[in-house]
Motif scaffolding. Structure first.
Motif, mmCIF file in Angstrom:
data_model
loop_
_atom_site.group_PDB
_atom_site.id
_atom_site.type_symbol
_atom_site.label_atom_id
_atom_site.label_comp_id
_atom_site.label_asym_id
_atom_site.label_seq_id
_atom_site.Cartn_x
_atom_site.Cartn_y
_atom_site.Cartn_z
ATOM 1 N N ALA A 2 39.045 41.442 26.795
ATOM 2 C CA ALA A 2 39.088 41.034 27.857
ATOM 3 C C ALA A 2 37.538 40.740 28.655
ATOM 4 C CB ALA A 2 39.927 42.338 28.887
ATOM 5 N N LEU A 3 37.580 39.879 29.394
ATOM 6 C CA LEU A 3 36.395 39.281 29.891
ATOM 7 C C LEU A 3 37.062 39.170 31.319
ATOM 8 C CD1 LEU A 3 33.387 38.532 30.021
ATOM 9 C CD2 LEU A 3 34.128 36.343 29.714
ATOM 10 N N ILE A 4 36.679 40.181 32.206
ATOM 11 C CA ILE A 4 36.946 40.463 33.735
ATOM 12 C C ILE A 4 35.930 40.562 34.538
ATOM 13 C CG2 ILE A 4 37.076 41.901 35.149
ATOM 14 C CD1 ILE A 4 38.748 43.940 33.249
ATOM 15 N N LEU A 5 36.304 39.499 35.154
ATOM 16 C CA LEU A 5 34.596 38.477 36.142
ATOM 17 C C LEU A 5 35.423 37.864 37.736
ATOM 18 C CD1 LEU A 5 34.262 35.653 33.690
ATOM 19 C CD2 LEU A 5 32.667 37.942 34.525
ATOM 20 N N PRO A 6 34.539 38.260 38.705
ATOM 21 C CA PRO A 6 34.794 37.504 40.338
ATOM 22 C C PRO A 6 35.616 36.322 40.212
ATOM 23 C CG PRO A 6 33.130 37.824 40.175
ATOM 24 C CD PRO A 6 33.244 38.206 38.260
ATOM 25 N N LYS A 7 36.238 36.112 39.544
ATOM 26 C CA LYS A 7 36.397 34.140 39.983
ATOM 27 C C LYS A 7 37.056 33.565 40.746
ATOM 28 C CE LYS A 7 38.917 32.396 35.997
ATOM 29 N NZ LYS A 7 40.702 32.419 35.669
ATOM 30 N N SER A 8 37.930 34.740 42.087
ATOM 31 C CA SER A 8 38.330 33.803 42.578
ATOM 32 C C SER A 8 37.235 34.653 44.092
ATOM 33 C CB SER A 8 39.464 34.721 43.255
ATOM 34 O OG SER A 8 40.029 35.703 43.308
ATOM 35 N N ALA A 9 36.337 35.596 43.555
ATOM 36 C CA ALA A 9 35.802 35.807 45.004
ATOM 37 C C ALA A 9 34.713 35.342 45.630
ATOM 38 C CB ALA A 9 34.863 36.877 44.699
ATOM 39 N N ASP A 42 40.865 37.991 36.706
ATOM 40 C CA ASP A 42 39.974 37.725 37.581
ATOM 41 C C ASP A 42 39.845 39.245 38.603
ATOM 42 O OD1 ASP A 42 38.602 36.870 39.420
ATOM 43 O OD2 ASP A 42 41.023 35.561 40.446
ATOM 44 N N ASP A 43 38.996 39.271 39.199
ATOM 45 C CA ASP A 43 38.789 40.992 39.608
ATOM 46 C C ASP A 43 38.305 40.582 41.109
ATOM 47 O OD1 ASP A 43 36.145 40.909 40.199
ATOM 48 O OD2 ASP A 43 35.674 41.822 38.191
ATOM 49 N N ALA A 44 39.043 39.567 41.487
ATOM 50 C CA ALA A 44 38.598 38.898 42.620
ATOM 51 C C ALA A 44 36.897 39.824 43.495
ATOM 52 C CB ALA A 44 39.847 39.620 43.848
ATOM 53 N N GLY A 45 36.343 40.562 42.621
ATOM 54 C CA GLY A 45 35.132 41.167 43.513
ATOM 55 C C GLY A 45 35.885 42.550 43.789
ATOM 56 N N THR A 46 36.655 43.198 43.551
ATOM 57 C CA THR A 46 37.332 44.047 44.633
ATOM 58 C C THR A 46 37.713 45.526 43.820
ATOM 59 O OG1 THR A 46 39.955 43.650 44.326
ATOM 60 C CG2 THR A 46 38.217 42.505 46.354
ATOM 61 N N THR A 47 37.631 46.441 44.170
ATOM 62 C CA THR A 47 38.210 47.670 43.282
ATOM 63 C C THR A 47 39.654 47.440 42.824
ATOM 64 O OG1 THR A 47 36.723 49.102 44.324
ATOM 65 C CG2 THR A 47 38.230 50.589 43.069
ATOM 66 N N ASP A 48 40.916 47.291 44.168
ATOM 67 C CA ASP A 48 42.189 47.480 43.739
ATOM 68 C C ASP A 48 41.847 45.699 42.342
ATOM 69 O OD1 ASP A 48 42.758 49.196 44.963
ATOM 70 O OD2 ASP A 48 43.391 47.886 46.656
ATOM 71 N N GLY A 49 41.112 44.363 42.631
ATOM 72 C CA GLY A 49 41.600 43.621 41.749
ATOM 73 C C GLY A 49 40.697 44.364 40.299
ATOM 74 N N GLY A 50 39.803 45.065 40.944
ATOM 75 C CA GLY A 50 39.406 45.536 38.990
ATOM 76 C C GLY A 50 40.170 46.370 38.000
ATOM 77 N N ARG A 51 40.547 47.525 39.302
ATOM 78 C CA ARG A 51 41.554 47.840 38.278
ATOM 79 C C ARG A 51 43.555 47.235 38.278
ATOM 80 N NH1 ARG A 51 42.603 50.397 42.735
ATOM 81 N NH2 ARG A 51 40.935 51.881 42.572
ATOM 82 N N ALA A 52 43.881 46.311 38.653
ATOM 83 C CA ALA A 52 44.655 45.060 38.058
ATOM 84 C C ALA A 52 44.006 44.560 37.088
ATOM 85 C CB ALA A 52 45.324 44.605 39.533
ATOM 86 N N ALA A 53 42.565 44.154 36.824
ATOM 87 C CA ALA A 53 42.665 42.929 35.867
ATOM 88 C C ALA A 53 42.706 44.099 34.767
ATOM 89 C CB ALA A 53 41.710 42.628 36.795
ATOM 90 N N ALA A 54 41.851 45.544 34.373
ATOM 91 C CA ALA A 54 42.132 46.135 33.477
ATOM 92 C C ALA A 54 43.437 46.743 33.193
ATOM 93 C CB ALA A 54 41.051 47.315 34.056
ATOM 94 N N SER A 55 43.809 47.030 33.822
ATOM 95 C CA SER A 55 45.610 47.748 33.384
ATOM 96 C C SER A 55 46.097 46.044 32.576
ATOM 97 C CB SER A 55 46.447 48.128 35.123
ATOM 98 O OG SER A 55 46.011 48.615 35.160
ATOM 99 N N GLN A 56 46.242 44.842 33.368
ATOM 100 C CA GLN A 56 46.798 43.770 33.135
ATOM 101 C C GLN A 56 46.096 43.684 31.529
ATOM 102 O OE1 GLN A 56 46.093 40.238 35.206
ATOM 103 N NE2 GLN A 56 47.679 40.847 37.022
#
Length: 340
Positions: A2-9, A42-56
């Motif tokens: 996975a490549l996790i990035l702040p696409k919508s930040a 997309d992690d949206a640049g947030t902690t919750d976004g990072g958690r959700a992106a990694a879980s997905q």
């Protein structure tokens, strides 16, 4: 992977996210037969976004996570990644998120400091001062400077911290200049324009330019610094410019734009993953592989390796500023010292 990035930040983060994605695509083009699939999250640049992106990503079968860009998101990514037992190679330089399994591939300030201070000592520059920005980066780089100078047997004669306004900068520069003959080098770890202003302020206050060497960090590797008369003769660490220039040229040809300074990390991370899949057996991303003491040969940034604490080391060159260009005066090593 996975490549996790702040696409919508939004703002600069979204721009960097696009450049990292482009660089990842370029790495796949440059690695013949790369046997990896990239899941973009997309992690949206947030902690919750990072958690959700990694879980997905975990749920979709990712065996490795590359990214995120910042420490805020990395803290969210860490929990589901650890639970799943998959490694993270992140772009942040915030060492508070580093741990076994959470590896920092970014350009760490301490690595810059080690390279430039150790080189200066070999050139008999052993009586040093520093003038650093009064911000979070300055705190990190000052601590690294004091520790590194002590480790290599150099004396730290003084350290000053300056704020953003010109008056404070000049005041602190004058204090360094007063050290006079007791110093043979001054560490100025700031970006080009500020580094040039600080150096000029010290020289205007009486520091002997013909005797005292200005030492920079990787931030000095920009056109403003290279063209600044006050920084002529300064030394700074950087990756081998031929390799970096080759990456920029290929990126420009592929995407009709210039990559930002962090884009190369997306390239190296994906190139690393592809190489491990080809060469490291059926479980290529296990910790013992990622923690290989010999490290890895980055195509665009030279050798690097991860430490058990999640931080990283790099083999850097040293350059000298002069007339708008940077001249190599100490090449980057091709391998890490045996036994280290």
């Amino acid at each position: 992977m996975a490549l996790i990035l702040p696409k919508s930040a939004g703002g600069q983060s979204a721009i960097i996210a696009g450049q990292l994605r482009n660089a990842a695509d370029l790495a796949l083009r440059d690695f013949p037969g790369a046997d990896i699939q990239i899941l973009i999250k997309d992690d949206a640049g947030t902690t919750d976004g990072g958690r959700a992106a990694a879980s997905q990503a975990v749920g979709e079968g990712a065996q490795m996570i590359i990214g995120p860009l910042n420490a805020v998101s990395a803290r969210g990514v860490a929990e589901p990644a650890r639970t799943a037992g998959i490694p993270v190679v992140t772009f942040t330089t915030d060492q508070s998120v580093a741990a076994r399994g959470i590896y920092l591939i970014g350009f760490l300030p301490a690595v810059d400091v080690d390279r430039i201070v150790s080189y200066a000592v070999t050139q008999n520059r052993k009586s040093m001062a520093a003038i650093v920005p009064d911000d979070a980066y300055g705190v990190v780089v000052e601590a690294a400077f004091r520790e590194t100078a002590s480790r290599y047997g150099a004396r730290v004669m003084g350290v000053e911290r300056y704020k953003g306004d010109p008056v404070d900068m000049q005041t602190k520069a004058a204090l360094i200049a007063k050290l006079g003959p007791s110093v043979d080098s001054v560490f100025v770890p700031d970006a080009g324009v500020n580094a040039a202003q600080v150096a000029q302020a010290m020289f205007s206050a009486g520091l002997d330019k013909s005797r005292v060497k200005i030492l920079g960090s990787g931030r000095m590797n920009d056109p403003a610094a290279l063209a600044a008369p006050a920084l002529a003769g300064a030394w700074f660490p950087a990756t081998e410019q031929a390799d970096a220039d080759g990456f920029r040229s290929r990126y420009r040809a592929a995407f009709a734009s210039d990559p930002g300074p962090l884009a190369v990390l997306g390239y190296e991370s994906v190139f690393l993953a592809a190489g491990l899949v080809r060469n490291a057996g059926s479980h290529p991303f296990r910790d013992e592989v990622l923690l290989n003491r010999n490290g890895f040969a980055g195509r665009a940034t030279g050798i690097f390796r991860f430490r058990p604490d999640g931080t990283s080391e790099r083999g850097l060159a040293v350059y000298e500023v002069g007339g708008g260009t940077a001249r190599s005066i100490s090449p980057a090593p091709k391998q890490f010292p045996p036994g280290t």
